[in-house]
Design an enzyme around this catalytic site. Structure first.
Site, mmCIF file in Angstrom:
data_model
loop_
_atom_site.group_PDB
_atom_site.id
_atom_site.type_symbol
_atom_site.label_atom_id
_atom_site.label_comp_id
_atom_site.label_asym_id
_atom_site.label_seq_id
_atom_site.Cartn_x
_atom_site.Cartn_y
_atom_site.Cartn_z
ATOM 1 N N CYS A 198 0.836 -1.206 0.000
ATOM 2 C CA CYS A 198 0.000 0.000 0.000
ATOM 3 C C CYS A 198 0.875 1.261 0.000
ATOM 4 O O CYS A 198 1.548 1.548 0.991
ATOM 5 C CB CYS A 198 -0.903 -0.055 1.233
ATOM 6 N N CYS A 254 0.114 3.772 2.720
ATOM 7 C CA CYS A 254 0.579 3.236 4.013
ATOM 8 C C CYS A 254 2.062 3.540 4.203
ATOM 9 O O CYS A 254 2.491 3.920 5.297
ATOM 10 C CB CYS A 254 0.364 1.726 4.099
#
Length: 102
Positions: free
Chosen positions: A30, A33
């Site tokens: 991600c 993230c």
């Protein structure tokens, strides 16, 4: 420094923690993230009065499901074992600091 939260240690590290806990739900693939992670680490290093944990949603799908995590990164702030606040997506450090000051 953030600790790894798993289904096995969630109760002891989060629900029964003597400190408020900020939990970062993330995954290695991600991009957002990876952008948020250093900010969360900074908050952890600068705020010894809280505990910061990270949940890898790929490795801990049961925990992600327990909290209805549909998008990552998601931050959830726990105090006295209760979910006090949450945010989804990349947020600025000031917003995280506001979240943990409750």
């Amino acid at each position: 420094m953030a600790i790894e939260i798993t289904k096995a240690n969630f109760e002891s590290e989060v629900l029964r923690s003597d400190k408020p806990v900020l939990v970062d739900f993330w995954a290695s693939w991600c991009g957002p993230c990876r952008m948020l992670s250093p900010v969360v680490d900074e908050v952890a290093n600068e705020n010894p009065q809280i505990k910061v944990g990270k949940v890898n949603v790929d490795e801990q799908p049961d925990l992600a499901a327990m909290f209805g995590i549909m998008s990552i990164p998601t931050l959830i702030f726990f105090k006295d074992g209760k979910n006090i606040d949450a945010s989804v997506g990349v947020i600025p450090k000031s917003s995280i600091e506001k979240m943990i000051s409750q």
